[in-house]
Design a protein around this motif. Structure first.
Motif, PDB file in Angstrom:
ATOM      1  N   GLY A 164       0.813  -1.212   0.000  1.00 35.85           N
ATOM      2  CA  GLY A 164       0.000   0.000   0.000  1.00 35.85           C
ATOM      3  C   GLY A 164       0.844   1.257   0.000  1.00 35.85           C
ATOM      4  O   GLY A 164       2.046   1.237  -0.272  1.00 35.85           O
ATOM      5  N   THR A 165       0.214   2.375   0.336  1.00 38.27           N
ATOM      6  CA  THR A 165       0.881   3.669   0.283  1.00 38.27           C
ATOM      7  C   THR A 165       1.490   4.081   1.614  1.00 38.27           C
ATOM      8  O   THR A 165       2.260   5.028   1.678  1.00 38.27           O
ATOM      9  CB  THR A 165      -0.117   4.758  -0.158  1.00 38.27           C
ATOM     10  OG1 THR A 165      -1.238   4.766   0.745  1.00 38.27           O
ATOM     11  CG2 THR A 165      -0.621   4.473  -1.571  1.00 38.27           C
ATOM     12  N   TYR A 188       7.771  -3.142  -3.819  1.00 38.74           N
ATOM     13  CA  TYR A 188       7.541  -2.777  -5.216  1.00 38.74           C
ATOM     14  C   TYR A 188       8.755  -2.115  -5.865  1.00 38.74           C
ATOM     15  O   TYR A 188       8.765  -1.900  -7.079  1.00 38.74           O
ATOM     16  CB  TYR A 188       6.323  -1.862  -5.338  1.00 38.74           C
ATOM     17  CG  TYR A 188       5.023  -2.584  -5.148  1.00 38.74           C
ATOM     18  CD1 TYR A 188       4.423  -3.269  -6.209  1.00 38.74           C
ATOM     19  CD2 TYR A 188       4.393  -2.611  -3.916  1.00 38.74           C
ATOM     20  CE1 TYR A 188       3.229  -3.946  -6.040  1.00 38.74           C
ATOM     21  CE2 TYR A 188       3.201  -3.292  -3.726  1.00 38.74           C
ATOM     22  CZ  TYR A 188       2.627  -3.962  -4.788  1.00 38.74           C
ATOM     23  OH  TYR A 188       1.454  -4.640  -4.613  1.00 38.74           O
ATOM     24  N   LYS A 217      -1.888  -6.068  -4.611  1.00 40.66           N
ATOM     25  CA  LYS A 217      -1.814  -4.714  -5.126  1.00 40.66           C
ATOM     26  C   LYS A 217      -2.993  -3.898  -4.596  1.00 40.66           C
ATOM     27  O   LYS A 217      -4.144  -4.312  -4.691  1.00 40.66           O
ATOM     28  CB  LYS A 217      -1.829  -4.720  -6.655  1.00 40.66           C
ATOM     29  CG  LYS A 217      -0.516  -5.164  -7.273  1.00 40.66           C
ATOM     30  CD  LYS A 217      -0.529  -5.059  -8.772  1.00 40.66           C
ATOM     31  CE  LYS A 217      -0.638  -3.612  -9.245  1.00 40.66           C
ATOM     32  NZ  LYS A 217       0.534  -2.795  -8.879  1.00 40.66           N
ATOM     33  N   GLU A 218      -2.687  -2.766  -4.020  1.00 41.19           N
ATOM     34  CA  GLU A 218      -3.719  -1.943  -3.402  1.00 41.19           C
ATOM     35  C   GLU A 218      -4.694  -1.387  -4.436  1.00 41.19           C
ATOM     36  O   GLU A 218      -5.898  -1.300  -4.181  1.00 41.19           O
ATOM     37  CB  GLU A 218      -3.074  -0.790  -2.629  1.00 41.19           C
ATOM     38  CG  GLU A 218      -4.067   0.032  -1.834  1.00 41.19           C
ATOM     39  CD  GLU A 218      -3.381   1.109  -1.015  1.00 41.19           C
ATOM     40  OE1 GLU A 218      -3.660   1.197   0.191  1.00 41.19           O
ATOM     41  OE2 GLU A 218      -2.571   1.861  -1.591  1.00 41.19           O
ATOM     42  N   ASP A 219      -4.202  -1.058  -5.630  1.00 41.27           N
ATOM     43  CA  ASP A 219      -5.069  -0.464  -6.640  1.00 41.27           C
ATOM     44  C   ASP A 219      -5.778  -1.500  -7.506  1.00 41.27           C
ATOM     45  O   ASP A 219      -6.583  -1.162  -8.374  1.00 41.27           O
ATOM     46  CB  ASP A 219      -4.274   0.490  -7.534  1.00 41.27           C
ATOM     47  CG  ASP A 219      -3.116  -0.212  -8.233  1.00 41.27           C
ATOM     48  OD1 ASP A 219      -2.837  -1.387  -7.900  1.00 41.27           O
ATOM     49  OD2 ASP A 219      -2.484   0.402  -9.111  1.00 41.27           O
ATOM     50  N   ASN A 220      -5.468  -2.784  -7.276  1.00 44.42           N
ATOM     51  CA  ASN A 220      -6.113  -3.851  -8.041  1.00 44.42           C
ATOM     52  C   ASN A 220      -6.111  -5.129  -7.206  1.00 44.42           C
ATOM     53  O   ASN A 220      -5.149  -5.905  -7.246  1.00 44.42           O
ATOM     54  CB  ASN A 220      -5.395  -4.073  -9.373  1.00 44.42           C
ATOM     55  CG  ASN A 220      -6.118  -5.073 -10.254  1.00 44.42           C
ATOM     56  OD1 ASN A 220      -7.090  -5.700  -9.836  1.00 44.42           O
ATOM     57  ND2 ASN A 220      -5.645  -5.225 -11.482  1.00 44.42           N
TER      58      ASN A 220
END
Length: 267
Positions: free
Chosen positions: A141-142, A152, A239-242
């Protein structure tokens, strides 16, 4: 096209001999300590306040080539290893919970409720690290405090090319792994997708890895010798965005300081 580096693998002959010999030997399945080649910290006083124990996990680091498992396990006996990746913020304990495979997805290394979680393995993997593929889970995540926030970085070809080594400390041993692949895959459980107790399941994983057609995949050339008789770790994070995808970093064991990593391979 897939990014493939041209740096050849550096696998000691003695290690390859050990891997082949392991076909006929059995893994003990326990964590009996061997003789460490890197110094372990001296045991500190067992006296002190509960507040001191609560901060031990957060203050420990493998950057000095030393991890005090005695004190860490006094704080949380689920801690069995310590993961260290140079030039990243990944310098943290590895845990296995008897309460459920995903317990440390929502609890920190002290066992407290925490959405950032901790790095952990499932019950299907041995804490002795004798499995063909030990899968280490962690949230990314961020949030930079997430245990795999910097995993990543291996998606960057330049970082991937210049950072090969991962260290995993056990009580009485130090394992060195070399990263040879970093890519995205379907967000399914590796443990449940492949039967790593048989050579067929191990080979299926390798075939799928080398058969991946992903323009963003980083893969070192010269590593096609990897086979079911080796020992891998796979670091993985959703993956946080997917949520349908996960990012994985795969590394091969190249040095076993205490010489305790072995297993029986079932055909």
């Amino acid at each position: 096209m897939i990014h493939r580096t041209h740096k050849k693998a550096k696998i000691p002959l003695s290690f390859l001999t050990l891997c082949l010999a392991s076909i006929f030997t059995g893994c003990s399945g326990n964590n009996e300590p061997g003789q460490p080649t890197l110094s372990q910290t001296e045991s500190q006083s067992e006296t002190g306040s509960s507040m001191q124990k609560e901060t031990r996990i957060s203050t420990e680091s493998a950057q000095d080539s030393s991890v005090d498992f005695k004190l860490l396990q006094e704080e949380n006996p689920d801690i069995f290893a310590w993961l260290y990746i140079p030039d990243t913020g990944i310098d943290c304990p590895v845990l296995q919970s008897g309460q459920g495979d995903d317990f440390y997805n929502s609890h920190n290394a002290a066992g407290e409720d925490d959405p950032l979680g901790a790095v952990y393995i499932e019950l299907a993997n041995l804490k002795s690290m004798c499995d063909f593929n030990t899968v280490l889970h962690g949230n990314a995540g961020t949030d930079q405090n997430a245990p795999f926030a910097e995993l990543y970085r291996f998606s960057d070809p330049l970082f991937f090319d210049s950072h090969e080594t991962i260290y995993l400390y056990l009580d009485g041993n130090v394992l060195t792994y070399e990263v040879f692949a970093a890519y995205e895959r379907e967000n399914t459980s590796l443990i449940r997708s492949y039967d790593f107790t048989y050579t067929s399941g191990c080979q299926e994983f390798l075939d799928d890895l080398y058969g991946t057609r992903d323009m963003a995949m980083n893969l070192r050339e010269g590593w096609d010798f990897v086979n079911p008789y080796h020992f891998l770790i796979t670091l993985t994070s959703q993956k946080e965005d997917n949520p349908d995808r996960q990012f994985v970093v795969v590394a091969l064991l190249t040095q076993d300081a205490a010489g305790t990593i072995e297993r029986t391979v079932t055909e």
